[in-house]
Design an enzyme around this catalytic site. Structure first.
Site, short mmCIF file in Angstrom:
data_model
loop_
_atom_site.label_atom_id
_atom_site.label_comp_id
_atom_site.label_asym_id
_atom_site.label_seq_id
_atom_site.Cartn_x
_atom_site.Cartn_y
_atom_site.Cartn_z
N ARG A 1 0.82 -1.22 0.00
CA ARG A 1 0.00 0.00 0.00
C ARG A 1 0.85 1.26 0.00
O ARG A 1 0.48 2.26 0.63
CB ARG A 1 -0.96 0.02 1.20
CG ARG A 1 -1.98 -1.11 1.19
CD ARG A 1 -3.05 -0.85 0.15
NE ARG A 1 -4.07 -1.87 0.17
CZ ARG A 1 -5.31 -1.68 0.61
NH1 ARG A 1 -5.67 -0.53 1.08
NH2 ARG A 1 -6.17 -2.66 0.57
N ARG B 1 -3.59 6.48 0.83
CA ARG B 1 -4.11 7.70 1.45
C ARG B 1 -3.15 8.39 2.41
O ARG B 1 -3.39 9.52 2.79
CB ARG B 1 -5.43 7.39 2.16
CG ARG B 1 -6.61 7.42 1.20
CD ARG B 1 -7.87 7.03 1.91
NE ARG B 1 -7.74 5.67 2.42
CZ ARG B 1 -8.59 5.10 3.25
NH1 ARG B 1 -9.61 5.76 3.70
NH2 ARG B 1 -8.41 3.85 3.65
N ARG C 1 -7.27 11.55 -5.68
CA ARG C 1 -8.53 10.95 -5.27
C ARG C 1 -9.65 11.98 -5.07
O ARG C 1 -10.83 11.65 -5.19
CB ARG C 1 -8.33 10.12 -4.01
CG ARG C 1 -7.79 8.74 -4.30
CD ARG C 1 -8.87 7.79 -4.85
NE ARG C 1 -9.72 7.30 -3.78
CZ ARG C 1 -10.98 7.63 -3.60
NH1 ARG C 1 -11.55 8.47 -4.41
NH2 ARG C 1 -11.68 7.13 -2.61
N ASP D 1 -6.55 -2.97 -7.67
CA ASP D 1 -7.14 -3.54 -6.46
C ASP D 1 -7.43 -5.02 -6.69
O ASP D 1 -7.76 -5.42 -7.82
CB ASP D 1 -8.44 -2.82 -6.08
CG ASP D 1 -8.85 -3.14 -4.66
OD1 ASP D 1 -8.19 -2.66 -3.72
OD2 ASP D 1 -9.81 -3.90 -4.48
N TYR E 1 -14.58 -12.07 0.19
CA TYR E 1 -15.31 -10.86 -0.24
C TYR E 1 -16.56 -11.23 -1.02
O TYR E 1 -17.62 -10.60 -0.86
CB TYR E 1 -14.42 -9.95 -1.07
CG TYR E 1 -13.44 -9.15 -0.24
CD1 TYR E 1 -13.84 -7.99 0.43
CD2 TYR E 1 -12.12 -9.55 -0.10
CE1 TYR E 1 -12.95 -7.27 1.21
CE2 TYR E 1 -11.22 -8.84 0.68
CZ TYR E 1 -11.65 -7.70 1.33
OH TYR E 1 -10.78 -6.99 2.10
O1 1CP Z 1 0.47 0.84 -3.38
C1 1CP Z 1 -0.37 -0.05 -3.29
O2 1CP Z 1 -0.15 -1.13 -2.74
C2 1CP Z 1 -1.72 0.25 -3.86
C3 1CP Z 1 -2.34 -0.82 -4.67
C4 1CP Z 1 -3.35 -1.66 -3.90
C5 1CP Z 1 -3.19 -2.99 -3.49
C6 1CP Z 1 -1.94 -3.84 -3.60
C7 1CP Z 1 -4.66 -1.27 -3.53
C8 1CP Z 1 -5.25 0.05 -3.73
N1 1CP Z 1 -5.32 -2.37 -3.01
C9 1CP Z 1 -4.44 -3.42 -2.96
C10 1CP Z 1 -4.72 -4.78 -2.52
C11 1CP Z 1 -5.91 -5.05 -1.68
N2 1CP Z 1 -7.20 -4.56 -1.80
C12 1CP Z 1 -5.94 -5.99 -0.64
C13 1CP Z 1 -4.76 -6.83 -0.26
C14 1CP Z 1 -3.81 -6.02 0.55
C15 1CP Z 1 -4.19 -5.87 1.97
O3 1CP Z 1 -4.42 -6.91 2.59
O4 1CP Z 1 -4.22 -4.74 2.43
C16 1CP Z 1 -7.23 -6.03 -0.10
C17 1CP Z 1 -7.72 -6.88 1.04
C18 1CP Z 1 -8.02 -5.13 -0.85
C19 1CP Z 1 -9.47 -4.88 -0.71
C20 1CP Z 1 -9.69 -3.45 -0.47
N3 1CP Z 1 -9.74 -2.51 -1.45
C21 1CP Z 1 -9.80 -2.79 0.76
C22 1CP Z 1 -9.76 -3.46 2.12
C23 1CP Z 1 -11.12 -3.61 2.66
C24 1CP Z 1 -11.13 -4.46 3.89
O5 1CP Z 1 -11.77 -5.51 3.85
O6 1CP Z 1 -10.50 -4.10 4.90
C25 1CP Z 1 -9.94 -1.43 0.51
C26 1CP Z 1 -10.11 -0.32 1.50
C27 1CP Z 1 -9.89 -1.26 -0.90
C28 1CP Z 1 -9.87 0.00 -1.67
C29 1CP Z 1 -8.49 0.43 -1.99
N4 1CP Z 1 -7.60 -0.29 -2.76
C30 1CP Z 1 -6.42 0.42 -2.91
C31 1CP Z 1 -6.59 1.65 -2.19
C32 1CP Z 1 -5.55 2.73 -2.11
C33 1CP Z 1 -7.86 1.63 -1.61
C34 1CP Z 1 -8.49 2.73 -0.81
C35 1CP Z 1 -9.32 3.55 -1.73
C36 1CP Z 1 -9.24 4.99 -1.34
O7 1CP Z 1 -9.89 5.36 -0.36
O8 1CP Z 1 -8.59 5.78 -2.05
#
Ligand code: 1CP
Length: 343
Positions: free
Chosen positions: A26, A30, A39, A75, A151
């Site tokens: 990540r 944010r 964003r 994602d 999910y």
């Molecule tokens: O730099 C990076 O790593 C960004 C790329 C990235 C990656 C590798 C994003 C962007 N998401 C992910 C993988 C991801 N997405 C995972 C596996 C990693 C982890 O375990 O943290 C998971 C579980 C998700 C699912 C997901 N998408 C969540 C988690 C929800 C939960 O159940 O807790 C969330 C919040 C998202 C949205 C998302 N994806 C990525 C970002 C930056 C965001 C937040 C969106 C935003 O508010 O801008």
């Protein structure tokens, strides 16, 4: 530099590198003001689908913190859309799947995702690759079958995975059919990311740690093994999960060139138990909320546990938290690069 000589790729292969490579899960997110600005103008899903913007966010993050690898901005859940899931990202609430799978008949309506449905990801990989220097490898990624299934079934994030386990225990046939269609979808998706220029792949099994070793063996292992068998070879695979202290031996058996460790385990001891494989991890993301002295001490503990063994990629044990000061991230990256094993 020959791209294959980048410290990150050397470490993935278990070869010695001049410095310990470091990147952060990540790392584009944010906690970074540049990301928040993008964003403000662009909904999350639009950002993922706009390959120019996704490439820009990827490159900005890796350059800002000086990490040894970039990870493509995308994602894990996007692949669920061409499978037939209705995915939205609500404001601040995380992802929502509006048509969760709760029964065998729901599984039947899911389709194997055609790889070309995610062409925007491959475009973003190509564009990112062409704007990064040869010294910065690009990581592609996907979710693992279990984490994606959770999910699909829960309809979003979960605390105890009750619906997931209800289907898993209650209708093993439907469960295995679901895991299988997800795993098959992932094969073409990962291969296409590699064809587009991804130089390593991370598999995120973020939530698999909610299972016992016996349940992992029965309900997960065959599917993650199938996936890892199908994609292994062309580029290194990082097999990551959290809460996996009791599952690491099976994860290693399932496959992957690098095993990701979270902060709940001692990296040195886990590596000893795992044997011959590279490892990635494992600083608690909350340490980056502390003062520099603490960051230095806790990162030093991990580097000492690794003890200069070839094949360590420094990372957090899970993703960077949104409230993390970016200067602390930069401080961590610099200190890992400057670290020299103590005599
Ligand atoms: O730099 C990076 O790593 C960004 C790329 C990235 C990656 C590798 C994003 C962007 N998401 C992910 C993988 C991801 N997405 C995972 C596996 C990693 C982890 O375990 O943290 C998971 C579980 C998700 C699912 C997901 N998408 C969540 C988690 C929800 C939960 O159940 O807790 C969330 C919040 C998202 C949205 C998302 N994806 C990525 C970002 C930056 C965001 C937040 C969106 C935003 O508010 O801008």
């Amino acid at each position: 530099m020959n791209p294959g000589d980048a410290p990150f790729l050397k470490a993935c292969r278990g070869e010695p590198a001049d410095t310990t490579p470091v990147w952060l899960m990540r790392q584009a997110g944010r906690y970074m003001v540049e990301y928040r600005e993008v964003r403000e103008r662009t909904p999350f899903m639009d950002l993922c689908r706009d390959s120019d913007l996704a490439a820009e966010v990827t490159v900005t993050a890796v350059e800002r913190i000086g990490a040894d690898a970039a990870i493509i901005f995308s994602d894990i859940l996007l692949i669920l859309v061409p499978m037939g899931m209705d995915l939205t990202y609500g404001k601040g609430e995380g992802p929502v799947l509006g048509n969760p799978v709760r029964a065998a008949s729901d599984v039947d309506r899911l389709e194997e995702a055609p790889p070309e449905a995610l062409s925007f990801v491959y475009d973003a990989i190509r564009k990112t690759r062409s704007s990064l220097g040869p010294e910065t490898p690009l990581i592609g990624f996907c979710g693992a079958p279990f984490t994606l299934a959770s999910y699909v079934i829960e309809g979003g994030g979960s605390r105890n995975y009750a619906e997931t386990k209800k289907l898993m225990y209650g209708d093993p046939g439907a469960w295995h059919a679901l895991m299988s269609v997800i795993a098959r979808s992932l094969v073409g998706y990962v291969r296409s990311q590699v064809d587009a220029g991804a130089q390593a792949i991370q598999i995120f099994d973020s939530w698999v740690g909610c299972l016992s070793p016996a349940d992992y063996r029965e309900y997960v292992f065959p599917h993650i093994r199938f996936l890892l068998d199908a994609i292994s070879g062309p580029v290194p695979i990082i097999h990551f999960g959290t809460g996996t202290a009791t599952l690491l031996d099976q994860q290693k058996k399932a496959g992957g060139d690098v095993i990701g460790l979270d902060w709940r385990v001692n990296l040195g001891e886990s590596w000893d138990a795992l044997g011959r494989v590279a490892v990635q991890g494992n600083l608690d993301p909350c340490v980056l909320l502390a003062d520099r002295e603490t960051i230095r001490r806790r990162a030093g503990d991990i580097l000492r546990q690794a003890g200069g063994r070839p094949g360590h990629i420094f990372n957090l044990g899970h993703g960077v938290l949104p409230m993390t000061p970016v200067d602390n991230v930069k401080y961590l990256v610099d200190l890992v690069h400057e670290w020299r094993a103590e005599a």
